[in-house]
Design an enzyme around this catalytic site. Structure first.
Site, PDB file in Angstrom:
ATOM      1  N   ASP A   9       0.830  -1.189  -0.318  1.00 26.34           N
ATOM      2  CA  ASP A   9      -0.108  -0.249  -0.121  1.00 26.34           C
ATOM      3  C   ASP A   9       0.837   1.179   0.231  1.00 26.34           C
ATOM      4  OD1 ASP A   9      -2.201   1.526   0.187  1.00 26.34           O
ATOM      5  OD2 ASP A   9      -2.338   1.628   2.273  1.00 26.34           O
ATOM      6  N   SER A  10       0.238   2.240   0.005  1.00 26.38           N
ATOM      7  CA  SER A  10       1.269   3.463  -0.332  1.00 26.38           C
ATOM      8  C   SER A  10       1.479   3.543   1.466  1.00 26.38           C
ATOM      9  CB  SER A  10       0.470   5.120  -0.475  1.00 26.38           C
ATOM     10  OG  SER A  10      -0.682   5.073  -0.079  1.00 26.38           O
ATOM     11  N   TYR A  41      -1.006   8.006  -2.534  1.00 23.93           N
ATOM     12  CA  TYR A  41      -1.142   7.920  -4.017  1.00 23.93           C
ATOM     13  C   TYR A  41      -2.698   8.918  -4.655  1.00 23.93           C
ATOM     14  CZ  TYR A  41       1.927   3.397  -4.206  1.00 23.93           C
ATOM     15  OH  TYR A  41       2.748   2.291  -3.487  1.00 23.93           O
ATOM     16  N   GLY A  42      -3.366   8.700  -3.579  1.00 23.00           N
ATOM     17  CA  GLY A  42      -4.748   9.099  -3.941  1.00 23.00           C
ATOM     18  C   GLY A  42      -4.803  10.524  -5.310  1.00 23.00           C
ATOM     19  N   CYS A  72      -3.962  -1.792  -1.998  1.00 18.90           N
ATOM     20  CA  CYS A  72      -4.774   0.070  -1.897  1.00 18.90           C
ATOM     21  C   CYS A  72      -5.543  -0.257  -3.127  1.00 18.90           C
ATOM     22  CB  CYS A  72      -3.224   0.164  -2.039  1.00 18.90           C
ATOM     23  SG  CYS A  72      -3.362   1.920  -2.614  1.00 18.90           S
ATOM     24  N   ASN A  73      -6.600  -0.118  -2.754  1.00 19.96           N
ATOM     25  CA  ASN A  73      -7.892   1.054  -3.947  1.00 19.96           C
ATOM     26  C   ASN A  73      -7.298   1.724  -4.835  1.00 19.96           C
ATOM     27  OD1 ASN A  73     -10.303   0.500  -2.770  1.00 19.96           O
ATOM     28  ND2 ASN A  73      -9.154   0.949  -1.305  1.00 19.96           N
ATOM     29  N   THR A  74      -6.536   2.597  -4.504  1.00 24.24           N
ATOM     30  CA  THR A  74      -5.915   3.511  -5.371  1.00 24.24           C
ATOM     31  C   THR A  74      -5.221   3.060  -6.692  1.00 24.24           C
ATOM     32  OG1 THR A  74      -6.067   5.583  -4.100  1.00 24.24           O
ATOM     33  CG2 THR A  74      -4.954   5.978  -5.772  1.00 24.24           C
ATOM     34  N   GLU A 150      -2.655   8.613   8.021  1.00 25.21           N
ATOM     35  CA  GLU A 150      -1.589   7.700   8.023  1.00 25.21           C
ATOM     36  C   GLU A 150      -0.559   8.601   9.002  1.00 25.21           C
ATOM     37  OE1 GLU A 150      -0.349   5.867   5.968  1.00 25.21           O
ATOM     38  OE2 GLU A 150       2.093   6.272   5.844  1.00 25.21           O
ATOM     39  N   CYS A 182     -11.212   3.160   0.502  1.00 21.62           N
ATOM     40  CA  CYS A 182      -8.982   3.742   0.516  1.00 21.62           C
ATOM     41  C   CYS A 182      -9.177   2.558   1.625  1.00 21.62           C
ATOM     42  CB  CYS A 182      -9.270   5.043   0.726  1.00 21.62           C
ATOM     43  SG  CYS A 182      -7.540   5.296   1.307  1.00 21.62           S
ATOM     44  N   THR A 183      -8.109   2.125   1.766  1.00 14.54           N
ATOM     45  CA  THR A 183      -7.611   0.969   2.954  1.00 14.54           C
ATOM     46  C   THR A 183      -6.566   1.998   4.191  1.00 14.54           C
ATOM     47  OG1 THR A 183      -5.244   0.831   2.311  1.00 14.54           O
ATOM     48  CG2 THR A 183      -6.879  -1.407   1.386  1.00 14.54           C
ATOM     49  N   HIS A 184      -7.159   3.058   3.868  1.00  8.29           N
ATOM     50  CA  HIS A 184      -6.654   4.008   4.798  1.00  8.29           C
ATOM     51  C   HIS A 184      -8.089   4.283   6.456  1.00  8.29           C
ATOM     52  CE1 HIS A 184      -3.146   4.944   3.606  1.00  8.29           C
ATOM     53  NE2 HIS A 184      -2.698   5.422   4.591  1.00  8.29           N
TER      54      HIS A 184
HETATM   55  N1  DGL Z   1      -4.613   2.962   1.323  1.00  6.86           N
HETATM   56  C1  DGL Z   1      -4.198   3.649  -0.802  1.00  6.86           C
HETATM   57  C2  DGL Z   1      -5.986   3.071  -0.909  1.00  6.86           C
HETATM   58  O1  DGL Z   1      -6.855   2.671  -0.259  1.00  6.86           O
HETATM   59  C3  DGL Z   1      -4.538   5.655  -0.443  1.00  6.86           C
HETATM   60  C4  DGL Z   1      -4.019   6.532   0.128  1.00  6.86           C
HETATM   61  C5  DGL Z   1      -3.140   7.310  -0.318  1.00  6.86           C
HETATM   62  O2  DGL Z   1      -3.387   8.130  -0.814  1.00  6.86           O
HETATM   63  O3  DGL Z   1      -1.909   7.228  -0.977  1.00  6.86           O
HETATM   64  O4  DGL Z   1      -6.226   3.950  -2.007  1.00  6.86           O
END
Ligand code: DGL
Length: 191
Positions: A9-10, A41-42, A72-74, A150, A182-184
């Site tokens: 993930d990011s 990443y977003g 990570c969805n992104t 984060e 988003c996993t966060h």
């Molecule tokens: N955890 C990432 C996701 O699931 C996104 C966080 C980011 O923006 O890096 O998309």
């Protein structure tokens, strides 16, 4: 012998996926990569996220991982097809849980909270076309929310006001199911 699972993930968001896997299989050997040098990443260009995801995927395979989980969805949105095409191992990607949200909604109005990249990506549009055609889907980008998580700020005023701003309008219109894309955000849901 159990397969060694590579997960990336990011940042810390993918640990919500690790936790879920460990709840099912405590001894599962996992190699976790948090790409904090490129976080977040977003808001990045999808081509940049794709290049990064390919680098990380190859690196985890080179380190001996026999399965890759894109937690990570992104990154899934930007790179899942290319990762599957390039890597010699099975690649599993996380995507917003729009299908269960659509199935559970009684009002027929569903909200997706995700990063800018995921909201703008083709994969989410495909997910909607394939699994949420019978409901009204509102997708809300949440720039900055993953950043707070984060930094360890998964609750409190700043998180609360971002969420309130995102959900108040859709809920007033009748939305009764939210897909956290988003996993966060899994850490926020715990609070
Ligand atoms: N955890 C990432 C996701 O699931 C996104 C966080 C980011 O923006 O890096 O998309």
């Amino acid at each position: 012998m159990l397969a060694h699972v590579g997960i990336f993930d990011s940042g810390i968001g993918g640990l919500t996926v690790v936790r879920a896997l460990h709840e099912r299989e405590r001894t599962l050997p996992i190699r976790y990569l948090a790409d904090t040098a490129f976080f977040p990443y977003g808001g990045r260009d999808p081509a940049e996220v794709r290049a990064r995801a390919l680098t990380l995927g190859h690196s985890l395979v080179d380190q001996g991982c026999t399965v890759l989980v894109v937690a990570c969805n992104t990154a899934s949105s930007a790179a899942l097809d290319q990762l599957r095409a390039e890597l010699p191992v099975p690649v599993i990607g996380i995507e917003p849980p729009l299908k269960p949200a659509a199935e559970q909604s009684r009002s027929g109005r569903v909200l997706v909270l995700a990063t800018e990249g995921t909201v703008a990506g083709e994969r989410l549009a495909e997910l909607e076309a394939n699994h949420a055609r019978d409901v009204t889907v509102q997708m809300v980008p949440m720039p900055g929310l993953a950043d707070l998580v984060e930094l360890g700020e998964a609750s409190g005023d700043r998180v609360h006001s971002q969420l309130a701003e995102a959900v108040t309008g859709p809920v007033a219109l009748g939305a009764d199911a939210v897909a956290l894309g988003c996993t966060h955000y899994g850490f926020v849901a715990q609070t």
